[in-house]
Design a protein around this motif. Sequence first.
Motif, PDB file in Angstrom:
ATOM      1  N   ASP A   1     -49.767   0.007  19.518  1.00 16.44           N
ATOM      2  CA  ASP A   1     -48.530   0.747  19.731  1.00 16.44           C
ATOM      3  C   ASP A   1     -48.517   2.003  18.875  1.00 16.44           C
ATOM      4  N   LEU A   2     -49.272   1.959  17.778  1.00 20.72           N
ATOM      5  CA  LEU A   2     -49.371   3.133  16.897  1.00 20.72           C
ATOM      6  C   LEU A   2     -50.705   3.082  16.184  1.00 20.72           C
TER       7      LEU A   2
ATOM      8  N   ALA B   1     -41.527   3.882  14.922  1.00 20.82           N
ATOM      9  CA  ALA B   1     -42.412   3.713  16.073  1.00 20.82           C
ATOM     10  C   ALA B   1     -42.325   2.297  16.634  1.00 20.82           C
TER      11      ALA B   1
ATOM     12  N   ARG C   1     -42.683   6.376  20.991  1.00 20.35           N
ATOM     13  CA  ARG C   1     -44.119   6.157  21.234  1.00 20.35           C
ATOM     14  C   ARG C   1     -44.572   6.860  22.516  1.00 20.35           C
TER      15      ARG C   1
END
Lengths: 402, 403
Positions: B300-301, B358, B365
């Motif tokens: 996701d990050l 985030a 995102r």
Amino acid sequence: MSKAIVLYLHVHQPYRVRHYTALEAGHNHDYFQAHYDHRTSNERILHKVAEKSYIPTNRKLVELLNRHPEFKLSMSITGTVLEQLEEWSPAALHSFQELVATGRVEIVAETYHHSLAFFYSLPEFEAQVQMHKEKIQKLFGQTPQVFRNTELAYNNDLAYWADRAGFKGILAEGWDPVLGWRSPNYVYRPSYTDNIRLLMKNYKLSDDIAFRFGDHNWAEWPLTADKFSHWLNETGDATNFNLFMDYETFGEHQWEASGIFDFLDALPAQWLKTPGNSFMTVSEACDTFEPNDQIDVPQTITWADTERDLSAWLGNKIQQEAIIDLYALGGAILRTNDLALIEDWRRLQTSDHFYYMCTKWWNDGDIHAYFSPYESPYDAYINFMNAYHDLRYRLAEKGVSV
Amino acid sequence: MKVLMLGWELPPHNSGGLGVACYQLCKALSRHNIEMEFILPYFSDEQPDFMKLTAASPRGVTEIIKSGIAYDSYKYRYQDGHEEYHDLYSQVAMYEHAVASMADEMEFDIVHAHDWLTFRAAMRLKIKTGTPIVLHVHSVEADRAGGEHGNPLVRDIEESAFLMADRILAVSDFTRRAIHHEYGIPLDKIEVVHNSIDHDGIVQLEPDNIYRYLATMKGQGYKVITNIGRLTIQKGLPNWLRAAQLVVQREPKTLFLVVGSGDQYQELIELSAELGIGKNVIFTGFQRGKAWRDAFAISDLFVMPSVSEPFGLTPLEAAVYGAPSLISKQSGVAEVLHSCLRVDFWDVSEMANQMIAAVRSSALRDQLLENARAEVSMMSWREAADKVYAVYQRHVAQEVALA
């Protein structure tokens, strides 16, 4: 043939959200109080703009009003800037009051918090318009007759609302796709309305002063009052020239060294030299001229960017999520009757917050052209959402589930 | 124009970004009217069609066997059958002597050397032949030492080479300022040539992600934050884990994926246990190919918390394979990628703040990724090659004028 300049200036400052982190949410609720030296310090920015723009411009305007009995203007001044002036610059507030006391300065109605509430919650929008009206009555002893929405965001629905609310006029951008072959230099009637009049900004002439005045690369530089009056006199197709701009044009967007105050100083005398020429406030223009035609605006137009739409505020995913989430809290927040909580929620509605999250220009790497107190649009979003999460925390503390 | 390239590694025998950057730059340079010969410290069986590869082998050596990565020992096999191991310093010296002895048989107008490992050879060539030397700086010793002083022997080589160089190219303005700051080299002697990304090398992701466990956890509402890179002091991972602790306290459904190997491996495992987030941190070891690409794709990050990163290609690769990035402000890539979150490597609480944001916001995102992809799609090595070619032309023309 007689022609009028309708000069309208917009005064606004938001309550910027400071660098406010997820680790602080739930502990501190002072989202709007940055350290004085920080870029997001509202107090510091207000001091600067009062000193560079409000105070010297008001001094000049009062002088002009005293010198020329025919000189008139209109202005709008948001609730958020009025509160900041009351707290941090009473001298600047007094100079605005002095201006209005001449009886030749009309104040225009709008939302207290410079919000986009019209598009998200009509009751909230109406509450803010009422708050603003009361604040203006209290500080200036005047009741606004003409309405402008935040960022001149306008469509048929808004005109219909303003007509029903009893306003005699409403302001919008004189955007070519809307006007078609027609000129912005007349009074119009919005579609589906009975009494209200529409004044549309002549953006070319307005931007000559607001944006291009100090641009040495502009073919018309330097712009003089003589030249500008000449352009207006040469325009046959007109009754009223709607010059709408930010108040900060004088001294802030265009610095004193650009000669902007000299231009302002010379304009009334130069314009009034020609017989039949006059200045009018927005109400006077609505009362004086019959509508030339009907204007239909099904889509929303604004006074910003080449697109003239809401994309600078609501164009990307983070802007949309932030504003939808914020308004979704509205019912729960208002039901608490906690005035501090409600006020913080309203301050977060100010359109500037969403503008700071705009990424339209960010990808180009042209970060200097982008005016924001944050390092990036993403930082603006993160600070804002942390404040949002704290609002939820405060609701949860009161036992409200959100 | 004939260019002699001095480099330490090229793919597939590369340990990291240096080899990739050299390869891509040369490939893009081949569009210009130049002949390139690339001198490596080992024999390569790869033969690209846009340049000649030559091994700088000491007399009598028939084979150089690279074991592992660039900074490990090499095995040298001699004609008479005996073998010797050489550490990095002696390899650097052997490379220098070999290049110097080969110089007589080669024709070249300019020498372009990549990083300190080849700088001694470049200096020898300049002394011997008077040819202009262009030094390309992919990192300086202070970067590799994580902001510390670093190895004085290496610093000596960098300093004298920078003084002697005709022109210095830096992979970022961050590195340009580091060269100025560390060695007092005037800024106008140093030109920034940003690295880029090779779009031809992008491999289509397969539908099944190799990290099945993470995919399942994501289905249960977990978010995955990833670091991919060497586990060394330069990369700033202890701060990242401290920030991870703050994230887990507020967003317990967050997992941290660590892809890579290096001398901090054990220290980082111990630290995550100490911080009480052992079950949230997953170490995969060094990965290539699908497992490397899928690590980005499942994330996701992506976080690059480097203490000092001269360029740092991974955030661009992350965008390509589907992860938005949070990068340290102490990185060169921040100069070319704007659509990312940024933080000072030492600012643990701000790092946590941004990771929490985030984790909480899909809009953030998605917007970061969408904008980063748009930026990355506009990047190309061509611009870097054009700048380098202009430098060659200027210095070759100067030589001609002086002669």
